[in-house]
Design a protein around this motif. Structure first.
Motif, short mmCIF file in Angstrom:
data_model
loop_
_atom_site.label_atom_id
_atom_site.label_comp_id
_atom_site.label_asym_id
_atom_site.label_seq_id
_atom_site.Cartn_x
_atom_site.Cartn_y
_atom_site.Cartn_z
N GLU A 67 57.14 46.95 43.85
CA GLU A 67 57.03 45.55 43.60
C GLU A 67 55.76 45.29 43.03
OE1 GLU A 67 57.58 43.78 47.31
OE2 GLU A 67 59.69 44.00 47.58
N VAL A 68 55.92 44.78 41.89
CA VAL A 68 54.43 44.18 40.97
C VAL A 68 54.41 42.62 40.98
CG1 VAL A 68 53.28 44.81 38.89
CG2 VAL A 68 54.97 46.62 39.77
N PRO A 69 53.34 42.13 41.53
CA PRO A 69 53.15 40.85 41.56
C PRO A 69 52.72 40.36 40.21
CG PRO A 69 51.54 41.87 42.84
CD PRO A 69 52.32 43.02 42.47
N SER A 95 49.03 30.98 56.09
CA SER A 95 49.14 29.71 55.16
C SER A 95 48.40 29.79 53.91
CB SER A 95 48.77 28.43 56.23
OG SER A 95 49.28 28.34 57.36
N ALA A 96 47.38 30.36 53.77
CA ALA A 96 46.41 30.43 52.83
C ALA A 96 47.31 31.42 51.70
CB ALA A 96 45.03 30.65 53.09
N ALA A 97 47.73 32.58 52.19
CA ALA A 97 48.26 33.66 51.50
C ALA A 97 49.53 32.97 50.86
CB ALA A 97 48.65 34.95 52.50
N ALA A 98 50.34 32.36 51.56
CA ALA A 98 51.48 31.56 51.27
C ALA A 98 51.36 30.60 49.95
CB ALA A 98 52.12 30.89 52.11
N ARG A 99 50.15 30.06 49.86
CA ARG A 99 49.74 29.12 48.63
C ARG A 99 49.41 29.72 47.44
NH1 ARG A 99 48.97 23.52 49.75
NH2 ARG A 99 47.58 23.84 47.83
N VAL A 100 49.21 31.15 47.58
CA VAL A 100 48.79 31.91 46.56
C VAL A 100 49.95 32.88 46.00
CG1 VAL A 100 46.46 31.54 46.84
CG2 VAL A 100 47.44 33.67 47.55
N ALA A 101 50.89 32.91 46.84
CA ALA A 101 51.94 34.16 46.64
C ALA A 101 52.59 33.78 45.04
CB ALA A 101 52.94 34.21 47.69
N GLY A 102 52.81 34.69 44.37
CA GLY A 102 53.47 34.27 43.20
C GLY A 102 54.72 35.10 42.94
N ALA A 103 55.10 35.18 41.65
CA ALA A 103 56.41 35.98 41.52
C ALA A 103 56.10 37.28 41.43
CB ALA A 103 56.86 35.58 39.96
#
Length: 138
Positions: A67-69, A95-103
């Motif tokens: 997996e490559v973000p 919560s903070a990590a979920a806000r910056v998670a991307g494709a």
């Protein structure tokens, strides 16, 4: 580097470097497996994660999806997440990590390369073991 001849050039050395790193990663994968840790995929981060060739190589060597973000330079992103929690802008790290998670792009292992990499990995391990006595001299 092992088995070099005058026929080898810079591209061969570059590929050997990438393969050596992929094989070292596979050593870690094997150790985790021996400890009973189940790996279902690998997550690549940092500058090397931007290389499609290296991502494919690591998928092929490991036999696992890679997996490559979209954002691979995660140190500043992690610092921002920690700062957001410390400043009270976000309640906690998840919560903070979920806000910056991307494709995330997934690279699947290519079965056509598996036998060649398995043979190369066996040679890598044999060379490693043959050189082991020299490590104590260093």
């Amino acid at each position: 580097y092992y088995g070099l001849s005058a026929a080898h050039g810079a591209a061969h050395l570059a590929r050997a470097t990438l393969e050596g790193c992929a094989f070292a990663m596979h050593d870690v994968q094997r150790r985790l497996d021996a400890l009973g840790v189940e790996l279902r995929s690998l997550l690549l981060l940092g500058g090397g994660a931007r290389s499609a060739l290296w991502a494919q190589m690591r998928a092929d060597v490991s036999g696992l999806p890679v997996e490559v973000p979209a954002v691979t330079d995660t140190s500043p992103l992690g610092a921002a997440v920690l700062a957001a929690v410390a400043a009270g802008v976000q309640p906690d790290l998840p919560s903070a990590a979920a806000r910056v998670a991307g494709a995330v792009r997934t690279v699947e292992p290519d079965a056509r390369h598996r036998d060649a990499y398995a043979a190369a990995y066996r040679r890598y391990r044999a060379l490693f073991e043959a050189l082991r006595p020299m490590y104590a001299e260093a």
